[in-house]
Design a protein around this motif. Sequence first.
Motif, PDB file in Angstrom:
ATOM      1  N   LEU A  52       0.830  -1.206   0.000  1.00 55.00           N
ATOM      2  CA  LEU A  52       0.000   0.000   0.000  1.00 55.00           C
ATOM      3  C   LEU A  52       0.868   1.260   0.000  1.00 55.00           C
ATOM      4  N   ALA A  53       1.969   1.231   0.749  1.00 47.17           N
ATOM      5  CA  ALA A  53       2.871   2.381   0.770  1.00 47.17           C
ATOM      6  C   ALA A  53       3.484   2.602  -0.607  1.00 47.17           C
ATOM      7  N   PHE A  54       3.854   1.505  -1.282  1.00 51.84           N
ATOM      8  CA  PHE A  54       4.421   1.640  -2.618  1.00 51.84           C
ATOM      9  C   PHE A  54       3.388   2.205  -3.597  1.00 51.84           C
ATOM     10  N   VAL A  55       2.142   1.780  -3.469  1.00 55.41           N
ATOM     11  CA  VAL A  55       1.082   2.309  -4.329  1.00 55.41           C
ATOM     12  C   VAL A  55       0.914   3.815  -4.088  1.00 55.41           C
ATOM     13  N   ALA A  56       0.914   4.219  -2.815  1.00 54.49           N
ATOM     14  CA  ALA A  56       0.748   5.637  -2.486  1.00 54.49           C
ATOM     15  C   ALA A  56       1.879   6.477  -3.076  1.00 54.49           C
ATOM     16  N   LEU A  57       3.129   6.033  -2.906  1.00 55.12           N
ATOM     17  CA  LEU A  57       4.265   6.777  -3.425  1.00 55.12           C
ATOM     18  C   LEU A  57       4.295   6.765  -4.957  1.00 55.12           C
ATOM     19  N   SER A  58       3.925   5.622  -5.540  1.00 55.20           N
ATOM     20  CA  SER A  58       3.922   5.520  -6.998  1.00 55.20           C
ATOM     21  C   SER A  58       2.882   6.454  -7.609  1.00 55.20           C
ATOM     22  N   CYS A  59       1.727   6.559  -6.973  1.00 54.07           N
ATOM     23  CA  CYS A  59       0.687   7.451  -7.491  1.00 54.07           C
ATOM     24  C   CYS A  59       1.169   8.901  -7.501  1.00 54.07           C
ATOM     25  N   ARG A  60       1.892   9.300  -6.486  1.00 57.08           N
ATOM     26  CA  ARG A  60       2.416  10.672  -6.471  1.00 57.08           C
ATOM     27  C   ARG A  60       3.515  10.845  -7.510  1.00 57.08           C
ATOM     28  N   GLY A  61       4.291   9.789  -7.747  1.00 57.21           N
ATOM     29  CA  GLY A  61       5.284   9.860  -8.809  1.00 57.21           C
ATOM     30  C   GLY A  61       4.633   9.991 -10.178  1.00 57.21           C
ATOM     31  N   VAL A 229      -4.932  15.026 -10.283  1.00 62.77           N
ATOM     32  CA  VAL A 229      -5.720  15.011  -9.047  1.00 62.77           C
ATOM     33  C   VAL A 229      -6.194  13.593  -8.737  1.00 62.77           C
ATOM     34  N   LEU A 230      -6.588  12.848  -9.762  1.00 68.86           N
ATOM     35  CA  LEU A 230      -7.070  11.481  -9.562  1.00 68.86           C
ATOM     36  C   LEU A 230      -5.971  10.592  -8.979  1.00 68.86           C
ATOM     37  N   PHE A 231      -4.772  10.673  -9.531  1.00 68.07           N
ATOM     38  CA  PHE A 231      -3.679   9.849  -9.018  1.00 68.07           C
ATOM     39  C   PHE A 231      -3.317  10.249  -7.584  1.00 68.07           C
ATOM     40  N   VAL A 232      -3.332  11.538  -7.292  1.00 69.17           N
ATOM     41  CA  VAL A 232      -3.045  11.983  -5.930  1.00 69.17           C
ATOM     42  C   VAL A 232      -4.104  11.447  -4.961  1.00 69.17           C
ATOM     43  N   ALA A 233      -5.363  11.467  -5.373  1.00 67.87           N
ATOM     44  CA  ALA A 233      -6.444  10.966  -4.513  1.00 67.87           C
ATOM     45  C   ALA A 233      -6.297   9.467  -4.260  1.00 67.87           C
ATOM     46  N   VAL A 234      -5.971   8.709  -5.309  1.00 73.97           N
ATOM     47  CA  VAL A 234      -5.763   7.268  -5.131  1.00 73.97           C
ATOM     48  C   VAL A 234      -4.597   7.010  -4.178  1.00 73.97           C
ATOM     49  N   GLY A 235      -3.535   7.782  -4.327  1.00 77.79           N
ATOM     50  CA  GLY A 235      -2.411   7.633  -3.421  1.00 77.79           C
ATOM     51  C   GLY A 235      -2.766   7.960  -1.987  1.00 77.79           C
ATOM     52  N   GLN A 236      -3.600   8.974  -1.794  1.00 77.90           N
ATOM     53  CA  GLN A 236      -4.015   9.339  -0.443  1.00 77.90           C
ATOM     54  C   GLN A 236      -4.871   8.240   0.185  1.00 77.90           C
ATOM     55  N   VAL A 237      -5.746   7.638  -0.617  1.00 78.17           N
ATOM     56  CA  VAL A 237      -6.580   6.543  -0.119  1.00 78.17           C
ATOM     57  C   VAL A 237      -5.714   5.337   0.240  1.00 78.17           C
ATOM     58  N   ALA A 238      -4.696   5.044  -0.586  1.00 83.28           N
ATOM     59  CA  ALA A 238      -3.801   3.924  -0.287  1.00 83.28           C
ATOM     60  C   ALA A 238      -3.028   4.165   1.008  1.00 83.28           C
ATOM     61  N   ALA A 303       0.796   1.928  16.105  1.00 81.50           N
ATOM     62  CA  ALA A 303       0.257   1.955  14.742  1.00 81.50           C
ATOM     63  C   ALA A 303       0.953   3.026  13.905  1.00 81.50           C
ATOM     64  N   VAL A 304       1.194   4.178  14.497  1.00 86.11           N
ATOM     65  CA  VAL A 304       1.858   5.259  13.759  1.00 86.11           C
ATOM     66  C   VAL A 304       3.293   4.867  13.427  1.00 86.11           C
ATOM     67  N   LEU A 305       3.967   4.190  14.334  1.00 86.82           N
ATOM     68  CA  LEU A 305       5.335   3.734  14.074  1.00 86.82           C
ATOM     69  C   LEU A 305       5.362   2.750  12.905  1.00 86.82           C
ATOM     70  N   LEU A 306       4.401   1.823  12.891  1.00 84.42           N
ATOM     71  CA  LEU A 306       4.307   0.882  11.777  1.00 84.42           C
ATOM     72  C   LEU A 306       4.025   1.610  10.462  1.00 84.42           C
ATOM     73  N   TYR A 307       3.102   2.560  10.517  1.00 85.36           N
ATOM     74  CA  TYR A 307       2.726   3.304   9.318  1.00 85.36           C
ATOM     75  C   TYR A 307       3.903   4.108   8.771  1.00 85.36           C
ATOM     76  N   ARG A 308       4.601   4.820   9.628  1.00 88.50           N
ATOM     77  CA  ARG A 308       5.735   5.642   9.177  1.00 88.50           C
ATOM     78  C   ARG A 308       6.894   4.767   8.693  1.00 88.50           C
ATOM     79  N   THR A 309       7.056   3.593   9.285  1.00 89.94           N
ATOM     80  CA  THR A 309       8.092   2.689   8.802  1.00 89.94           C
ATOM     81  C   THR A 309       7.806   2.239   7.377  1.00 89.94           C
ATOM     82  N   ALA A 310       6.539   1.925   7.109  1.00 89.11           N
ATOM     83  CA  ALA A 310       6.169   1.440   5.780  1.00 89.11           C
ATOM     84  C   ALA A 310       6.189   2.542   4.733  1.00 89.11           C
ATOM     85  N   THR A 311       5.715   3.739   5.094  1.00 83.09           N
ATOM     86  CA  THR A 311       5.542   4.804   4.102  1.00 83.09           C
ATOM     87  C   THR A 311       6.717   5.765   4.022  1.00 83.09           C
ATOM     88  N   PHE A 312       7.595   5.769   5.036  1.00 80.02           N
ATOM     89  CA  PHE A 312       8.682   6.745   5.040  1.00 80.02           C
ATOM     90  C   PHE A 312      10.054   6.099   5.200  1.00 80.02           C
TER      91      PHE A 312
END
Length: 344
Positions: A52-61, A229-238, A303-312
């Motif tokens: 999911l983190a890769f999808v979010a970052l890829s959408c912004r790319g 905007v669509l890709f950014v929204a999909v990334g935000q949802v991911a 949960a935040v630690l897990l989330y930031r590890t995956a996305t950052f």
Amino acid sequence: MRTLVAGVTGVGAKRAVAVGVVVAAALALVTVGPLSLPSGVDARTVGLMLVLAFVALSCRGIALRGVLDILGTRVGPLRAIGVFLATTFLGCLAPCGKAAAGPVNGLLVSSATEARYEQSLAAVVTVDLTVSVVGLTLALAGLGGTVRPDPRALVVLPLLALLVLAAWRVRDRLVEVVGRCVAVPVRLVGRVVPSKTPPSTESVTERVEGVVESVELVARSPRRLAGVVLFVAVGQVAAAACLWLALDAVGSAVSFPLVLGVLPLSGIGSLVPSPGGTAGVEAALVGLLVSFAGVAVPPASAAVLLYRTATFWAPLPVGGLSALALGGRDAISAARGSVPETVA
């Protein structure tokens, strides 16, 4: 010849260090990671969060690719994703955190593509602005059904919209003011660095005008901008799905719309002058989860630690390798405090 060999050796050494960081992080994840995970968080959950983190970052790319395409620069999707990951890495090197990352990221995009610096900076600014607008919209939608809105917020938002509209109408005058204001610190830094010639106020103003003209060009392409905007929204949802999964894994299930509403608000923590907004984003997100979702501090922190590890933190070494592979040596030098000639 010696200079060339020294340069190649320096780049090779940097790449070797970056590869070493990736290997060390992988070994730490294999040996220590599973032992320190909270109960209920298994390898399958971690793997899904990383996807999911890769999808979010890829959408912004891909969104960055769309903006560059509007500006007349064609970039492949994989290269665009690599460029965005590299900009995330450079944001950690900037001395003032995210506040100073924009110009440096513009330099990296310019080095990795055929776009001029002004166009590259405009693309970075456009994507960041789109992420903020889409995030705020999703936050209002997500919190609208679960949190009673403050009447003062309903007044502030239209005022902000009017302020932005008024600023856009007098953008030509603002360009001159901004150019003069930006020229002062740039010239001071140029005087401190002996090998760099301080740019004139006129040259800085011309660059600001170039950025504004590029933003205007993007604004005149509403259909193609809608795809961004669509890709950014999909990334935000991911990204929200990644946080929602982390909360569920630590035993604090929260409704997805609430997570979708809380996540964008934590962006205020990225303004903290620390690498990538570290500590600021985590503290803001934990506080929002405790305040809006009623999650206790310990599970919210886990949960935040897990989330930031995956996305950052997990994508960070990949971003460093991408920055080196895409010719971001000037951008890395700029992020560390020197002034590249391409900018000055």
